[in-house]
Design an enzyme around this catalytic site. Structure first.
Site, PDB file in Angstrom:
ATOM      1  N   ASP A 102       0.830  -1.170  -0.126  1.00 15.33           N
ATOM      2  CA  ASP A 102      -0.110   0.060  -0.027  1.00 15.33           C
ATOM      3  C   ASP A 102       0.928   1.360   0.252  1.00 15.33           C
ATOM      4  O   ASP A 102       1.967   1.338   0.955  1.00 15.33           O
ATOM      5  CB  ASP A 102      -1.041  -0.036   1.151  1.00 15.33           C
ATOM      6  CG  ASP A 102      -2.264   0.552   1.283  1.00 15.33           C
ATOM      7  OD1 ASP A 102      -2.341   1.610   0.618  1.00 15.33           O
ATOM      8  OD2 ASP A 102      -3.177  -0.126   1.390  1.00 15.33           O
ATOM      9  N   ASP A 204      -3.196   4.809  -2.238  1.00 16.59           N
ATOM     10  CA  ASP A 204      -4.189   5.417  -1.504  1.00 16.59           C
ATOM     11  C   ASP A 204      -4.715   6.698  -2.125  1.00 16.59           C
ATOM     12  O   ASP A 204      -3.895   7.361  -2.515  1.00 16.59           O
ATOM     13  CB  ASP A 204      -3.658   5.510  -0.188  1.00 16.59           C
ATOM     14  CG  ASP A 204      -4.852   5.944   0.978  1.00 16.59           C
ATOM     15  OD1 ASP A 204      -5.718   4.948   1.110  1.00 16.59           O
ATOM     16  OD2 ASP A 204      -4.575   7.168   1.369  1.00 16.59           O
ATOM     17  N   GLU A 267      -6.350   3.579  -6.042  1.00 13.78           N
ATOM     18  CA  GLU A 267      -7.759   3.520  -5.313  1.00 13.78           C
ATOM     19  C   GLU A 267      -8.380   5.087  -5.666  1.00 13.78           C
ATOM     20  O   GLU A 267      -7.719   6.146  -5.535  1.00 13.78           O
ATOM     21  CB  GLU A 267      -7.665   3.522  -3.857  1.00 13.78           C
ATOM     22  CG  GLU A 267      -8.655   3.687  -3.140  1.00 13.78           C
ATOM     23  CD  GLU A 267      -8.846   4.339  -1.480  1.00 13.78           C
ATOM     24  OE1 GLU A 267      -9.625   3.976  -0.801  1.00 13.78           O
ATOM     25  OE2 GLU A 267      -8.040   5.246  -1.407  1.00 13.78           O
ATOM     26  N   HIS A 329     -11.491  -2.838   3.352  1.00 13.70           N
ATOM     27  CA  HIS A 329     -11.447  -2.254   4.583  1.00 13.70           C
ATOM     28  C   HIS A 329     -12.217  -1.201   5.082  1.00 13.70           C
ATOM     29  O   HIS A 329     -12.490  -0.758   6.267  1.00 13.70           O
ATOM     30  CB  HIS A 329     -10.043  -2.210   5.170  1.00 13.70           C
ATOM     31  CG  HIS A 329      -9.266  -1.333   4.625  1.00 13.70           C
ATOM     32  ND1 HIS A 329      -9.138  -1.268   3.126  1.00 13.70           N
ATOM     33  CD2 HIS A 329      -8.855  -0.087   4.871  1.00 13.70           C
ATOM     34  CE1 HIS A 329      -8.399  -0.053   2.596  1.00 13.70           C
ATOM     35  NE2 HIS A 329      -8.406   0.771   3.909  1.00 13.70           N
ATOM     36  N   ASP A 330     -12.624  -0.244   4.051  1.00 13.41           N
ATOM     37  CA  ASP A 330     -13.537   0.695   4.185  1.00 13.41           C
ATOM     38  C   ASP A 330     -14.833   0.539   4.196  1.00 13.41           C
ATOM     39  O   ASP A 330     -15.743   1.476   4.480  1.00 13.41           O
ATOM     40  CB  ASP A 330     -12.933   1.681   3.183  1.00 13.41           C
ATOM     41  CG  ASP A 330     -11.525   2.210   3.649  1.00 13.41           C
ATOM     42  OD1 ASP A 330     -11.026   2.339   4.525  1.00 13.41           O
ATOM     43  OD2 ASP A 330     -10.880   2.655   2.587  1.00 13.41           O
TER      44      ASP A 330
HETATM   45  C1  NOJ Z   1      -8.141   5.171   1.857  1.00 18.34           C
HETATM   46  C2  NOJ Z   1      -8.162   4.199   2.842  1.00 18.34           C
HETATM   47  O1  NOJ Z   1      -8.534   2.925   2.305  1.00 18.34           O
HETATM   48  C3  NOJ Z   1      -8.584   4.644   4.123  1.00 18.34           C
HETATM   49  O2  NOJ Z   1      -8.738   3.247   5.006  1.00 18.34           O
HETATM   50  C4  NOJ Z   1      -7.870   5.492   4.823  1.00 18.34           C
HETATM   51  O3  NOJ Z   1      -8.514   5.834   5.979  1.00 18.34           O
HETATM   52  C5  NOJ Z   1      -8.175   6.930   3.831  1.00 18.34           C
HETATM   53  N1  NOJ Z   1      -7.584   6.534   2.472  1.00 18.34           N
HETATM   54  C6  NOJ Z   1      -6.849   7.810   4.310  1.00 18.34           C
HETATM   55  O4  NOJ Z   1      -5.547   7.359   4.001  1.00 18.34           O
END
Ligand code: NOJ
Length: 539
Positions: A102, A204, A267, A329-330
């Site tokens: 990541d 990210d 992402e 994970h989000d």
């Molecule tokens: C996206 C990530 O997937 C998330 O978990 C994170 O809180 C934010 N970006 C900030 O880095």
């Protein structure tokens, strides 16, 4: 037509996301670690996973659980050492499994040495590495931008009287990507890991890297209502996805291309038309895979999903390789979104659409969102906007390995509670169940790897009848018909062409091996993958 040997590994194989804190604890502190992941390399091998993406493992104050990095070229001591990392990479490579890191280039931790320098004075050489601005004329923050985690995206630094921008927590200051020194520093970070032999990066919030130079106000969102996240009050017209971001992506791609056979995934949460811009203006100038999260947000409805697939397939630029994501994970777990009855169909959809699938650890067990008692909450999102469903702890709970205490994840108190269903929903128990979800994933992945039609073939929509979604995958003379009943009612469908086939994989094991001719009947919640043995349309 692409044949499988001309495909890159990242086109042919599935990607499996590991959230390191929750995978396997070997040190006995209740938090997963790198040695735990290495220990489970055999599991990846059994499942057929050929690429693992690790959420951040770098030193971090853990304000956002690793997405606030204080040193890009090291390992967080709770997760292990650099030696543990090298071992993990070695063990995975020995098994033919790639490792994707990541990369978090939009922001650092506020205790990263770059930011500590930057905040010292207005004329510090690193001042311009971050986004600093004077207060607005009337006082207060320079503009109306909101943090993704609620509240203003600006924090006043009393020492210099200026504000710095943070798209997430105030402990995650945003880097200034207009500054060439910042770019060069991040390319060096990438080279550090690429030189070690990692196979690529998941980047990210890639679409956030560049903000409007003039820092113009974002317009209000007319659809915002009470109870929605604070961030959604505004339309992010100026605070992300700015035209110049594509130049940054192009430079980033060139760095990765200094090394053979590596991958960048971006992402990016954007509508399809804007998302596909991240493949680059010309072939090979953008990211290989701009993450396509649209299955996560689209209603679980055959018409809607059918429409999404054609919109997405139709928008891909020449040479742009598709990809699909069901969870991360989000986001709330797939089981919590579509229900237990649809989990086999979710697997079939993810693994038979055209393009690279990304799986989220534990989805193959049917792990659910876990209710987190107030005293166990960890995620800053939940603390900042409680009770509106933005907290991400429920989908980050420990991997369920067996039916022993704490699901075999740890012999200590786990950092997040283990799902209450772990006694039955765990790797060991499900491996024994020939008709369970885990074996279904296993068999489907194996077939997908073996069959060029499934990992590299063309995609043909066939039709939608009620909630029955039908499509075909084809490579030369080999073809499959996929029929997924996303509803509860039995449905029949007769395509416009004559065909016959044999069921190869079915959510209901009784249908396996059965012959089908022209008309297909599918019970509610069932899904079928049928090998076509004769087809008037495609031979
Ligand atoms: C996206 C990530 O997937 C998330 O978990 C994170 O809180 C934010 N970006 C900030 O880095």
């Amino acid at each position: 037509m692409l044949v499988s040997h001309t495909l890159h590994w990242w086109q042919k194989e599935i990607i499996y996301q590991v959230y390191p804190r929750s995978f396997k604890d070997t040190s006995g502190n209740g938090i997963g670690d790198l040695r735990g992941i290495t220990q489970k390399a055999v599991y990846f091998q059994w499942l057929g996973v050929k690429a693992v993406w690790l959420s951040p493992v770098y030193p971090s104050p853990m304000k956002d659980f690793g997405y606030d990095i204080s040193d890009y070229c090291n390992i967080h001591p709770t997760l292990g050492t650099m030696e543990d990392f090298d071992n993990l990479l070695h063990e995975l490579h020995e098994r033919g499994i790639k490792l994707i890191m990541d990369l978090v280039p939009n922001h650092t931790s506020d205790v990263h040495e770059w930011f500590m320098e930057s905040r010292k004075s207005k004329d510090n050489p690193k001042r311009d590495w971050y986004i600093w601005a004077d207060p607005a004329d009337s006082g207060g923050p320079p503009n109306n931008w909101r943090s993704e985690f609620g509240g203003s995206a600006w924090e006043l630094d009393s020492q210099t009287g200026q504000y710095y921008c943070h798209s997430f927590l105030k402990e995650q200051p945003d880097l200034n990507w207009f500054n060439p020194e910042v770019r060069e520093a991040m390319w060096e970070v990438m080279r550090f890991w690429l030189n070690k032999g990692v196979d690529g990066f998941r980047v990210d919030v890639l679409w956030y890297l560049i903000k409007d130079r003039l820092l113009r106000n974002n317009p209000p969102n007319p659809d915002w209502e009470e109870g929605m996240p604070d961030h959604d009050k505004l339309i992010t017209a100026f605070s992300n996805d700015q035209p110049e971001v594509h130049d940054v992506v192009e430079e980033m791609r060139r760095v990765v291309d200094e090394y053979p056979n590596r991958l960048i995934i971006g992402e990016i949460y954007l509508p399809v038309d804007k998302l596909v811009m991240y493949y680059g203006k010309e072939p090979d100038t953008g990211v290989h895979l701009p993450f396509n999260f649209h299955l996560v947000s689209t209603e679980w409805d055959a018409q809607q999903i059918n429409k999404l697939i054609s919109e997405y397939e139709g928008a891909l630029p020449a040479g742009g390789w598709p990809n699909w994501v069901l969870g991360n994970h989000d986001k709330s777990r797939i089981k919590a979104r579509v229900g237990e009855d649809q989990l086999f169909n979710a697997a079939l959809l993810l693994l038979t659409l055209r393009g690279t699938p990304t799986m989220y650890y534990g989805d193959e067990l049917g792990m659910n969102d876990v209710e987190i008692p107030p005293e166990k909450i960890q995620d800053p999102r939940e603390f900042r906007e409680p009770g509106i469903g933005v907290g991400r702890d429920p989908q980050r709970t420990p991997m369920q390995w067996n039916n022993s205490k704490n699901a075999g994840f740890t012999n200590h108190d786990p950092w997040l509670p283990v799902g209450a269903d772990y006694q039955t929903n765990n790797v060991d128990s499900l491996m024994e169940n020939q008709h369970g979800l885990l074996q279904f994933y296993h068999d489907l992945i194996a077939l997908r790897q073996k069959e060029p039609a499934l990992h590299g073939g063309s995609f043909h929509p066939v039709g939608v009848q009620n909630q029955l979604l039908c499509y075909r995958r084809q490579h030369e003379q080999s073809a499959f018909f996929i029929a997924l009943n996303l509803g509860k009612e039995e449905t029949s469908f007769t395509p416009s062409f004559k065909w016959r086939g044999v069921v190869e994989i079915a959510s209901n094991p009784k249908r396996k091996g059965k012959k089908i001719e022209n008309t297909i009947h599918v019970n509610g919640n069932d899904g079928l993958l049928i090998r076509i043995t004769g087809n008037s349309e495609a031979g």
